[in-house]
Design a protein around this motif. Sequence first.
Motif, PDB file in Angstrom:
ATOM      1  N   ALA A  62      42.128  42.874  36.704  1.00 44.72           N
ATOM      2  CA  ALA A  62      41.618  44.208  36.383  1.00 44.72           C
ATOM      3  C   ALA A  62      41.595  45.111  37.602  1.00 44.72           C
ATOM      4  CB  ALA A  62      40.211  44.108  35.784  1.00 44.72           C
ATOM      5  N   PHE A  63      41.646  44.527  38.804  1.00 48.21           N
ATOM      6  CA  PHE A  63      41.658  45.375  40.006  1.00 48.21           C
ATOM      7  C   PHE A  63      42.894  46.276  40.022  1.00 48.21           C
ATOM      8  CE2 PHE A  63      44.282  41.849  41.583  1.00 48.21           C
ATOM      9  CZ  PHE A  63      45.267  42.513  42.305  1.00 48.21           C
ATOM     10  N   LEU A  64      43.962  45.875  39.324  1.00 47.15           N
ATOM     11  CA  LEU A  64      45.175  46.680  39.280  1.00 47.15           C
ATOM     12  C   LEU A  64      44.969  48.000  38.548  1.00 47.15           C
ATOM     13  CD1 LEU A  64      47.694  43.828  38.403  1.00 47.15           C
ATOM     14  CD2 LEU A  64      47.553  45.047  40.590  1.00 47.15           C
ATOM     15  N   VAL A  65      43.945  48.061  37.694  1.00 44.39           N
ATOM     16  CA  VAL A  65      43.702  49.275  36.899  1.00 44.39           C
ATOM     17  C   VAL A  65      42.311  49.837  37.168  1.00 44.39           C
ATOM     18  CG1 VAL A  65      45.355  48.671  35.098  1.00 44.39           C
ATOM     19  CG2 VAL A  65      43.005  47.832  34.933  1.00 44.39           C
ATOM     20  N   GLY A  66      41.770  49.558  38.336  1.00 46.45           N
ATOM     21  CA  GLY A  66      40.495  50.157  38.719  1.00 46.45           C
ATOM     22  C   GLY A  66      39.282  49.280  38.535  1.00 46.45           C
ATOM     23  N   GLY A  67      39.461  48.045  38.088  1.00 46.54           N
ATOM     24  CA  GLY A  67      38.336  47.133  37.955  1.00 46.54           C
ATOM     25  C   GLY A  67      37.554  47.323  36.675  1.00 46.54           C
TER      26      GLY A  67
END
Length: 373
Positions: free
Chosen positions: A24-29
């Motif tokens: 999810a860090f790839l899309v802002g967490g």
Amino acid sequence: MRHHFPGLDLLRSIAIAWVMLFHAFLVGGLGPGFAWLSRFGWAGVDIFFVLSGFLIGSQLLRTLQRGERLSLRDFYQRRAWRILPAFAVVLAVYAAFPVLREAPGLEAGWQFATFTLNLLIDYSHNQAFSHAWSLCVEEHFYLLFPLVAWWFTRRPSAARFIGLCGGLVMLGIALRTGVWLRDDALNPPRNWFVEDIYYPTWMRLDGLLAGVVLAALRVYRPALWARLQARSTWLLMGGLATAGLALWLFRDRTGLLANAVGWPLLSLGLGLLVLSATAPRGWLGRWRVPGAGWVAAVSYSLYLSHKLAMHAVHEWLAPMLPVQGLALFAVYAAAIVLVGAALHHAVERPCLRLRDRAAPAVSPGPQARRAAG
């Protein structure tokens, strides 16, 4: 010999969900207050490693223990049918549609084709489809383990087996420690933690080894295996405590102590959880979670395609939605499931049916068919 363990479906479902939460860090967490859900999600890959070691190890060791001929050709063909079609489709999408990549740079196609991505990646510049590193580790295991198992079972010896396993663990600790100390001193201008410690196969054998040890116990020491299964609750508690201690060490994920001894400790804890989950009367073995079996069955397709789905939602749908955090991640999760299910039903399942029609006599059973996420 029991071929299907519902408890392993549950563990596999947890593993793929945890990996998606981590990425999810790839899309802002996930938003403030929910980072704890995703922080250690990389450990989901280690659950996959232990499961693969156990399931593939059980399949091959059982064949050898019975004195049957081990056909490397059949084994490699079945693995190829299982792994390559969906992998090739996802790789083709990454190569043909750069707009769908979660990162701009993509390594050369030959690194994916030869499963050397985890050994040669330039992580600072080519992060797209980098999660295929774990598939490379598993492919190396599939390539070499049948040969090692065949050689070792020609003259079985518990002492030699224990010595080999202990030696591999100690070698891994020594390698990671030495490489960490060298790179920390030289501080090369690249992501040396990922490239030199986290991705290479020889640094990540602990999970697969833990699974193989479980397989050897199951096949060669069935009485001991049964006694251990009768203590599934204690195994569950011990596994959670041991894995928890390892994750506590991984508070500093790139630190020396965690990378020296954290991996075998984590693999031990996860191995205890897998052993507990195989007990039919154990808490994990008898807990039927709705949908866990389906998620386990499609977990490979979910793993391959989830970053593509997340990136597409992030770029084209999320900006139009008035939600954030966990609510927004529910949208990502829905897209991941849709894309993964499409890949599974359009590519993975038809190829598995073709494989089983071509060689129905050597089908390893439903659980082993899932052993490659």
